[in-house]
Structures are given as C-alpha cells and as structure tokens.
Design a protein around this motif. Sequence first.
Motif, mmCIF file in Angstrom:
data_model
loop_
_atom_site.group_PDB
_atom_site.id
_atom_site.type_symbol
_atom_site.label_atom_id
_atom_site.label_comp_id
_atom_site.label_asym_id
_atom_site.label_seq_id
_atom_site.Cartn_x
_atom_site.Cartn_y
_atom_site.Cartn_z
ATOM 1 N N MET B 1 0.857 -1.192 0.000
ATOM 2 C CA MET B 1 0.000 0.000 0.000
ATOM 3 C C MET B 1 0.892 1.240 0.000
ATOM 4 N N THR B 2 0.570 2.167 -0.882
ATOM 5 C CA THR B 2 1.390 3.375 -0.958
ATOM 6 C C THR B 2 0.961 4.372 0.122
ATOM 7 N N LEU B 4 0.116 7.387 -0.347
ATOM 8 C CA LEU B 4 -1.060 8.128 -0.810
ATOM 9 C C LEU B 4 -2.342 7.300 -0.606
ATOM 10 N N GLY B 5 -2.245 5.999 -0.873
ATOM 11 C CA GLY B 5 -3.388 5.107 -0.655
ATOM 12 C C GLY B 5 -3.771 5.084 0.812
ATOM 13 N N CYS B 6 -2.746 5.028 1.658
ATOM 14 C CA CYS B 6 -2.975 5.018 3.103
ATOM 15 C C CYS B 6 -3.668 6.317 3.526
ATOM 16 N N PHE B 8 -5.545 8.278 1.608
ATOM 17 C CA PHE B 8 -6.932 8.228 1.118
ATOM 18 C C PHE B 8 -7.802 7.426 2.083
ATOM 19 N N MET B 9 -7.287 6.278 2.503
ATOM 20 C CA MET B 9 -8.069 5.388 3.364
ATOM 21 C C MET B 9 -8.322 6.049 4.721
ATOM 22 N N SER B 12 -10.642 9.184 4.347
ATOM 23 C CA SER B 12 -12.026 8.813 4.013
ATOM 24 C C SER B 12 -12.719 8.155 5.199
ATOM 25 N N CYS B 13 -12.098 7.093 5.691
ATOM 26 C CA CYS B 13 -12.744 6.343 6.786
ATOM 27 C C CYS B 13 -12.792 7.175 8.063
ATOM 28 N N VAL B 16 -15.585 9.910 7.738
ATOM 29 C CA VAL B 16 -16.935 9.340 7.802
ATOM 30 C C VAL B 16 -17.237 8.818 9.207
ATOM 31 N N THR B 17 -16.273 8.144 9.825
ATOM 32 C CA THR B 17 -16.498 7.629 11.187
ATOM 33 C C THR B 17 -16.698 8.784 12.163
ATOM 34 N N LEU B 19 -17.694 11.833 11.521
ATOM 35 C CA LEU B 19 -18.973 12.512 11.252
ATOM 36 C C LEU B 19 -20.139 11.696 11.809
#
Lengths: 527, 42
Positions: B1-2, B4-6, B8-9, B12-13, B16-17, B19
């Motif tokens: 996992m890059t 940047l991917g980390c 994003f994750m 995002s998560c 949302v959590t 909120l």
Amino acid sequence: MTSTERRVPQYWASRVGVVLAVAGSAVGLGNFLRFPGLAAKYGGGVFLIPYFIAILLIAVPICWAEWSIGRLGGRHGFNSAPGIFRAATRWRGGHYFGVLALLVPLIVYTYYVYIEAWCMAYAWAYATGRMSLGPNAAAYADFFETLVGARANGAATASGSPILVFLALSVAINFALIYRGIQQGIEAFCRIAMPLLIGCALIVLLRVLTLGTPDPSLPEQSVWNGLGFMWNPKIAPGETLWSMLADPEIWLQATGQVFFSISIGFGIIISYSSYLRRDDDIVLSGLTSTSTNQFCELCLGGLITIPAAFVFLGPAPIEKVAGSTFGLGFYTLPLVFEQMPLGSLFGFLWFFLLFLAAVTSSISMLQPVLAFLEEGTGLSRRKAVGALALVACAGTAVVVHYSRNLVALDAMDFWVGQVGIFLLATTIVLIFGWVLGTDAGVAEIRRGALLELPPGFAFVIKYVSPTYLVIIFALFVKENALAHAANAVGQREAAIAVGFVVAVAIGLVLLVARAGRRWHRSEEMGT
Amino acid sequence: MTALGCLFMIVSCGTVTGLTIFCYVRLLSARAPSADDAASKP
C-alpha cells in the motif's frame, strides 16, 4: 389541502428510529459489494474524488430536499409521493409527479426481493455446512447459476427449486413488517437489524484485518497489499490523474453509485419523512442517515470485500469480476470464505448481514406504495397490503421465471433502477428549487433543525445539483441507453420485463388520476 | 500500500467515522420531542 381519508396518523417513535429506518433503506448490497468493486475497477483512490464530489453536490442536498418535501406533505396529511407533490407544488395536477416515485420503489422491490432470497439461501447454506464446495471457482459459479436459475427460463420456478422456499420466506417477512405499520413494523425491525448487521460486519472486518499473509509462499498477498489494491490511486499507464478524471465514465459510475447507495431518487425518503412531526429535525437526521450509510460503505464494505478477496485469490480474479456485484458477492467471496479459517462462520455472518441489509431496504420500497393505496384509493391496511402483494409478486414472478442469464432482472434494473432514479431525483430537485422555491424550501428545512444548514445550500440545490444531474444523465443515456433499448427489442426476457414495467406504470397513472379526483372533491367540500 | 493510498483510506474512513459519531452524539443529546410537540401536529 388535506388527504381525503381521516386515517389514524402514524409517526416515528424516536429520532434514532427514523434515522435507522432511512439508513436501513440506504444500506444494502450496493454498500458491501458494488462500491468496493467499482472503486477497485476505476482507479481505487482516484474513484473517491468524483465519489465525494457527488456526495457533496448531489447526495446530501437532494437528501435534505427529499426530507423537507416529505415532512411538508406529511403536515398536509399525505404519506405518499402523489399527495406530497400535490401539497408541495400547490397545484391540482401535482400528484402526477408522484407516479414515478411509486413506480421506482415498486419495480425495484420486485427484483430486489429475489436477490434478498439469494442472500438468505447462502446464509442457510453456510449455517448447515452446504457451502464447502472445495477450491474450484467453477463449483461456486455452478452453485449460484443453479440456485437462481440462470441457465434457462423456468429453472428457478421448477418444482423442487430451493430458492422458492427462501423467496416465499423473504416475501412473507417483508409484508408482515409493513402490515405492522411504521412504528411496530419498520422502525422496530430497523432498530434491531441495523445494529445487528453493523455488528456482524465489524466481526467479519476484524477477521479480515487480522488475516496477515495466510500463504507464506505468496508474501505479496497480504492484507496490507489488499487494502492498497482497494485504496491506492491507480493511474493507468500513459495516463495522469487529470486525464483519468477527464473521463466521463468515472463520474458516471461514481454518481450512479452514490444514487444507488443513498436511496435518493427512490421516492423512499419522501415517504418516510412524511411520518415526522411538524417540528422534527431533518438537517441532523438526514446527515446522520447519510453518514451511517457512508460508514457502512467506506469503512465496512471498503475494508472487507476487496482486501479479503485479494489475500486469498490475488489481484487477477478481482479484476475479472470487479464491475459485477453478483460476481464479486456470489462467486468470489464464497471461494474466499472456503479458504479462510472458520470460513463457514464468517460466510454465514456475511450473508446474514447482507440479508438484513436487503430486508431493511426492501420494506422501505413497499411502504411508499402501501401509503398511496391507503390514502389514494381508501383501501384498508389489510386490503392495501393484499393488493400490493398481488402486484409485487406478479413482478417477482416475471423476474424469477424469466431467469435466463438474469436478463429480465437486468432490464428492470436498467430502465427503472437506474434511468428511473435519475429522472425522479431531477424531478425532486426541480420541484424543491424552482416550484416550491429555495426561500420556502430552506425555511422548511430549517424548521426544528438541530444543525445549521451549510452556507451556499440554496445556490447548490437550485443551480448546481440540477445542472450536474442533467449532464450526468445525458452522458448515461449516451453510453448505455441504445444498447439496452436494443436488448429490450431483441431479447424476449427483456421485452417481457419492460412490458410489465409499462403495464404497472399505466396502472399507477390511472390510480393516481383517481386519487387526484378524490382529493379534489375533498378540497371542494372543505372550502 | 502506498503512502497516498494510506492517506486516502485514513482520511475517508476517519472523516466518515468521525462525522457519524458526531451526528449520533448530537442526535441523542438533543431534547426529545415532548408530548406538546406531538400534539402540535395538525
């Protein structure tokens, strides 16, 4: 303007109850199967950019618009879209706008309940140890195709077909719940089912995140790399981030996912919110139901499905089925559970939670039509449930009987589950922004609000959301409609499915016209 | 996992959590509708 029949008004028992019911309506197979597959297919993290933009510009504003129109209609004694639109537009022909808001949930229900029965059948198969089909992927495809009757028309309705038992149970559960009403049926069920399904998902998530690297000979197939496969922004060779974002397809898919996932444009939120009291909050409640849905989609679906499949199967099988909800859910994941320690337990939990998610969605599709039959035709609850069951079961029978390659199901899903929701969402936005007016609409939303509306909401809902919707819909039609129209003409199953939809639409127009005359007479007598 | 991917994750998560928790806390801590509120419904 009031509803003709002075029925006993129904309300939600609590704020959390209505939020869980709306969230339950939104949370479904799309969150756990469709979203991860699309994200993996369309560039992982890159997909999230149009996805979040669609949530901010489309989903949340339309969600608030639907909640407010619904509560306004409820204040005038209406709980179904035709009456609600008549009240919101203050026009005596306004009820015709509501036809689509009855057609969409009713038709989607007819095939969704069949998918719900598949989930129940898979959960039962895991619970009884019948899903150990070995490491051969073809065995799982065979199991699925036999179960749903995908090989030939009539296979699923043949005598002895096990899916009919699960289908009958699913239908019975749905109609029993809506018969019990808003508080005793829908709200009571969602208050149990939603925490239960999230609990099941958290257990499966914990299992997936602690898988490590199950096969030491394949060190690249680790959970960490599985998460990367889902979340890394994947820029295709020869492309840049901007060129990928310039492709309309990714915007189309992201917006379609947001629509499908949040249940906007289904006519459900309008009906559910009509059972709110006059000064009940809708800003915080709408945001809470949306964020609950997004939690299930991003934090549960996004962290479970693709990483689990990657760890045991590697990237190739996922890339093959990433765009297919059924392929990922019913072929690939059972193969994953087969290889997972205690796979039967986790397989059961997974399909049980999908079943719960499907039931909370399918009951919400029946309620708008039931409410219309009661208030528009004057039928008692018992008779309205009976009439609705008759029509809904006829539609399900079409889907189940014409099951070859699931062509009939796909046709209904395209013309109603995709085209219909775009049209309905556009209608709602235009009614809110241009007929009701943003000043009156915003004032309605702010009544009893427990949270401030964000600045710029009125501008977004009046100009940005409709423009965005029209552009995306035009792209959608350009990319898909011709092929599906050709299917509807060339494939018998698709033609029969579309014929059924048209027949139901005509029937609904006639019923709505009759209801409009009843309401008109009632208004004349009242004045 | 890059990285940047980390990112994003986590963003995002996490968003949302956060909120979702915020919304439920606000919802549950708000005053429940009273019988008078209920009666005000026409």
